[in-house]
Design a protein around this motif. Structure first.
Motif, mmCIF file in Angstrom:
data_model
loop_
_atom_site.group_PDB
_atom_site.id
_atom_site.type_symbol
_atom_site.label_atom_id
_atom_site.label_comp_id
_atom_site.label_asym_id
_atom_site.label_seq_id
_atom_site.Cartn_x
_atom_site.Cartn_y
_atom_site.Cartn_z
ATOM 1 N N PRO A 42 -16.721 13.697 -3.708
ATOM 2 C CA PRO A 42 -18.061 14.300 -3.742
ATOM 3 C C PRO A 42 -18.063 15.802 -3.987
ATOM 4 C CG PRO A 42 -17.437 13.701 -1.492
ATOM 5 C CD PRO A 42 -16.413 13.096 -2.394
ATOM 6 N N GLU A 43 -16.933 16.464 -3.751
ATOM 7 C CA GLU A 43 -16.855 17.909 -3.965
ATOM 8 C C GLU A 43 -16.434 18.250 -5.383
ATOM 9 O OE1 GLU A 43 -14.425 19.720 -1.009
ATOM 10 O OE2 GLU A 43 -15.719 19.142 0.660
ATOM 11 N N THR A 44 -15.394 17.597 -5.875
ATOM 12 C CA THR A 44 -14.898 17.902 -7.219
ATOM 13 C C THR A 44 -15.605 17.078 -8.299
ATOM 14 O OG1 THR A 44 -13.157 16.213 -7.127
ATOM 15 C CG2 THR A 44 -12.631 18.395 -6.237
ATOM 16 N N LYS A 45 -16.278 15.997 -7.877
ATOM 17 C CA LYS A 45 -16.962 15.083 -8.819
ATOM 18 C C LYS A 45 -15.976 14.386 -9.748
ATOM 19 C CE LYS A 45 -20.870 16.311 -7.071
ATOM 20 N NZ LYS A 45 -21.608 15.392 -6.160
ATOM 21 N N GLU A 46 -14.736 14.305 -9.317
ATOM 22 C CA GLU A 46 -13.708 13.629 -10.105
ATOM 23 C C GLU A 46 -12.971 12.616 -9.232
ATOM 24 O OE1 GLU A 46 -11.151 16.614 -11.643
ATOM 25 O OE2 GLU A 46 -12.630 17.447 -13.040
ATOM 26 N N ALA A 47 -12.339 11.654 -9.881
ATOM 27 C CA ALA A 47 -11.544 10.669 -9.147
ATOM 28 C C ALA A 47 -10.234 11.311 -8.701
ATOM 29 C CB ALA A 47 -11.266 9.468 -10.030
ATOM 30 N N PRO A 48 -9.855 11.163 -7.433
ATOM 31 C CA PRO A 48 -8.608 11.765 -6.954
ATOM 32 C C PRO A 48 -7.374 11.252 -7.693
ATOM 33 C CG PRO A 48 -9.988 11.087 -5.120
ATOM 34 C CD PRO A 48 -10.590 10.494 -6.358
ATOM 35 N N ALA A 49 -7.360 9.960 -8.041
ATOM 36 C CA ALA A 49 -6.178 9.366 -8.666
ATOM 37 C C ALA A 49 -6.338 9.255 -10.173
ATOM 38 C CB ALA A 49 -5.919 7.981 -8.075
ATOM 39 N N GLN A 50 -5.237 9.295 -10.858
ATOM 40 C CA GLN A 50 -5.217 9.120 -12.301
ATOM 41 C C GLN A 50 -5.442 7.636 -12.639
ATOM 42 O OE1 GLN A 50 -4.896 11.669 -14.545
ATOM 43 N NE2 GLN A 50 -4.910 13.051 -12.777
ATOM 44 N N ALA A 51 -5.873 7.380 -13.865
ATOM 45 C CA ALA A 51 -6.115 6.002 -14.294
ATOM 46 C C ALA A 51 -4.834 5.167 -14.209
ATOM 47 C CB ALA A 51 -6.669 5.990 -15.713
ATOM 48 N N SER A 52 -3.708 5.783 -14.508
ATOM 49 C CA SER A 52 -2.428 5.063 -14.451
ATOM 50 C C SER A 52 -2.098 4.649 -13.018
ATOM 51 C CB SER A 52 -1.306 5.935 -15.014
ATOM 52 O OG SER A 52 -1.228 7.176 -14.323
ATOM 53 N N VAL B 176 -1.914 0.394 -8.564
ATOM 54 C CA VAL B 176 -2.368 -0.112 -7.264
ATOM 55 C C VAL B 176 -3.024 -1.477 -7.426
ATOM 56 C CG1 VAL B 176 -3.970 0.256 -5.349
ATOM 57 C CG2 VAL B 176 -2.650 2.182 -6.253
ATOM 58 N N ILE B 177 -3.967 -1.578 -8.352
ATOM 59 C CA ILE B 177 -4.717 -2.828 -8.524
ATOM 60 C C ILE B 177 -3.810 -3.939 -9.039
ATOM 61 C CG2 ILE B 177 -6.580 -3.946 -9.807
ATOM 62 C CD1 ILE B 177 -8.074 -1.288 -9.730
ATOM 63 N N ASP B 178 -2.974 -3.639 -10.026
ATOM 64 C CA ASP B 178 -2.087 -4.665 -10.580
ATOM 65 C C ASP B 178 -1.125 -5.201 -9.517
ATOM 66 O OD1 ASP B 178 -3.282 -4.397 -13.012
ATOM 67 O OD2 ASP B 178 -1.610 -3.356 -13.988
ATOM 68 N N THR B 179 -0.585 -4.309 -8.697
ATOM 69 C CA THR B 179 0.369 -4.732 -7.667
ATOM 70 C C THR B 179 -0.315 -5.573 -6.594
ATOM 71 O OG1 THR B 179 1.640 -2.689 -8.030
ATOM 72 C CG2 THR B 179 2.138 -3.956 -6.043
ATOM 73 N N LEU B 180 -1.505 -5.169 -6.197
ATOM 74 C CA LEU B 180 -2.259 -5.951 -5.204
ATOM 75 C C LEU B 180 -2.614 -7.326 -5.768
ATOM 76 C CD1 LEU B 180 -4.647 -3.224 -3.719
ATOM 77 C CD2 LEU B 180 -2.824 -4.437 -2.499
ATOM 78 N N GLN B 181 -2.958 -7.374 -7.053
ATOM 79 C CA GLN B 181 -3.268 -8.652 -7.692
ATOM 80 C C GLN B 181 -2.039 -9.549 -7.762
ATOM 81 O OE1 GLN B 181 -5.270 -7.185 -11.406
ATOM 82 N NE2 GLN B 181 -6.736 -8.792 -10.943
ATOM 83 N N ILE C 101 0.836 -1.208 0.000
ATOM 84 C CA ILE C 101 0.000 0.000 0.000
ATOM 85 C C ILE C 101 0.864 1.249 0.000
ATOM 86 C CG2 ILE C 101 -1.612 1.369 1.373
ATOM 87 C CD1 ILE C 101 -2.902 -0.981 -0.085
ATOM 88 N N ALA C 102 1.874 1.276 0.836
ATOM 89 C CA ALA C 102 2.734 2.458 0.937
ATOM 90 C C ALA C 102 3.533 2.683 -0.345
ATOM 91 C CB ALA C 102 3.678 2.311 2.125
ATOM 92 N N SER C 103 3.975 1.604 -0.974
ATOM 93 C CA SER C 103 4.829 1.728 -2.164
ATOM 94 C C SER C 103 4.046 2.066 -3.426
ATOM 95 C CB SER C 103 5.618 0.432 -2.377
ATOM 96 O OG SER C 103 4.738 -0.658 -2.638
ATOM 97 N N THR C 104 2.733 1.894 -3.401
ATOM 98 C CA THR C 104 1.921 2.180 -4.598
ATOM 99 C C THR C 104 0.958 3.348 -4.378
ATOM 100 O OG1 THR C 104 0.233 0.568 -3.913
ATOM 101 C CG2 THR C 104 2.003 -0.227 -5.347
ATOM 102 N N LEU C 105 1.156 4.098 -3.317
ATOM 103 C CA LEU C 105 0.226 5.180 -2.993
ATOM 104 C C LEU C 105 0.133 6.186 -4.141
ATOM 105 C CD1 LEU C 105 -1.571 6.175 -0.625
ATOM 106 C CD2 LEU C 105 0.343 7.668 0.020
ATOM 107 N N PRO C 106 -1.071 6.429 -4.651
ATOM 108 C CA PRO C 106 -1.240 7.370 -5.764
ATOM 109 C C PRO C 106 -0.805 8.780 -5.394
ATOM 110 C CG PRO C 106 -3.179 5.986 -5.518
ATOM 111 C CD PRO C 106 -2.326 5.752 -4.307
ATOM 112 N N SER C 107 -0.399 9.533 -6.383
ATOM 113 C CA SER C 107 0.004 10.918 -6.175
ATOM 114 C C SER C 107 -1.148 11.719 -5.578
ATOM 115 C CB SER C 107 0.433 11.534 -7.508
ATOM 116 O OG SER C 107 0.750 12.900 -7.350
ATOM 117 N N GLY C 108 -0.856 12.445 -4.495
ATOM 118 C CA GLY C 108 -1.867 13.271 -3.845
ATOM 119 C C GLY C 108 -2.605 12.571 -2.725
ATOM 120 N N ALA C 109 -2.584 11.242 -2.697
ATOM 121 C CA ALA C 109 -3.257 10.500 -1.632
ATOM 122 C C ALA C 109 -2.395 10.508 -0.375
ATOM 123 C CB ALA C 109 -3.530 9.068 -2.070
#
Length: 284
Positions: free
Chosen positions: A179-189, A194-199, A146-154
């Motif tokens: 809920p405020e910006t109506k956008e996802a905090p993390a980029q698709a990349s 995160v998901i690939d590494t956890l998998q 989790i720590a090594s794959t933390l998205p930018s800004g998280a």
């Protein structure tokens, strides 16, 4: 606009539901799916039935318990036949993701997803937490991933360093729309990393593409089944971290699930009342 229509529809659907069930079982049986109602599906009632059904009790099923089970089955069947009309339009075009534990029953997960779709929600993917995810022996490895794959800004909590909390904060940044910006905090990349590494590490499995959602429904088995007390606490911490970031519902097989901060908890997910209540909880 879709949400407003859905909310109004819940009132009408609830009334129709009440009338239908009242004809068969009487108004008292409606309680499990009506907020603030008396709970006929209480712990003693269901525990006695389950104990007798599983052969764990010292006595054979009594006539009263058999009749109670028949009434419960009848109510469940009726709810199943009316479930679509109850939830219809409640989540029109709302993207909803599912996070499930490895102890959650496939039929419970599939039924919740089916009802979410019936309510008009769009499928934002499904993330399965494997047995390794909730194992105490893998906690340090999970924290490292989790720590090594933390998205930018998280950010990860400094005050609460539990693996469940940090995992929830990471997943919130890639799965929930702000809920405020109506956008996802993390980029698709970042989400892919995160998901690939956890998998690859054996912590999660996916079903469908994981895309940003407005709400997350966590489907669990009975608390404690996934990794004992440690696993139960990890799932609860993860749910609260997700709940801090956006709409989160935790539904489980428990009769009276523990209340969590910022999370709507719903029990009896193996029954139609619990499944319907889970979907309506997302719409609230």
């Amino acid at each position: 606009m879709g949400k407003q229509k859905g909310t109004g529809g819940l009132v009408t659907a609830g009334l129709c539901w009440g009338l239908a069930l009242g004809v068969v079982l009487g108004a008292s049986v409606l309680a499990p799916a009506i907020p603030g109602g008396p709970d006929l599906f209480n712990g003693a009632f269901l525990s006695d039935i389950d104990r007798n059904a599983n052969g764990d009790g010292a006595e054979e099923p009594t006539k009263e318990s058999s009749e109670a089970q028949q009434r419960l089955d009848a109510a469940d069947a009726l709810l199943g036949s009316e479930s679509v009309s109850i939830v219809s339009g409640a989540l029109k075009e709302v993207p909803v993701a599912i996070v499930r534990t490895h102890t959650a029953a496939d039929i419970d997960v599939d039924s919740v997803r089916w009802l979410l779709n019936a309510a008009g929600a769009s499928d934002a993917g499904e993330l399965k937490l494997t047995e390794k995810f909730t194992s105490q022996n893998s906690a340090d490895e999970l924290s490292t991933v989790i720590a090594s794959t933390l998205p930018s800004g998280a950010q990860l909590s400094v005050e609460n360093r539990s693996p469940g909390t940090h995992a929830g904060e990471s997943l919130a940044s890639i799965m929930l729309i702000d809920p405020e910006t109506k956008e996802a905090p993390a980029q698709a990349s970042d989400r892919k990393i995160v998901i690939d590494t956890l998998q690859q590490s054996g912590f999660v499995e996916t079903k469908g593409e994981i895309v940003p959602a407005e709400a997350v429904v966590i489907v669990d088995g009975a608390s404690g089944d996934a990794g004992g007390d440690f696993g139960a606490k990890l799932v609860q911490d993860l749910a609260e971290a997700l709940g801090h970031a956006g709409k989160t519902v935790l539904t489980s097989q428990d009769i009276a699930p523990k209340e969590l901060r910022g999370v709507t908890t719903v029990g009896n997910v193996s029954y139609e009342s619990g499944r319907i209540s889970s979907v309506l909880a997302v719409a609230e």
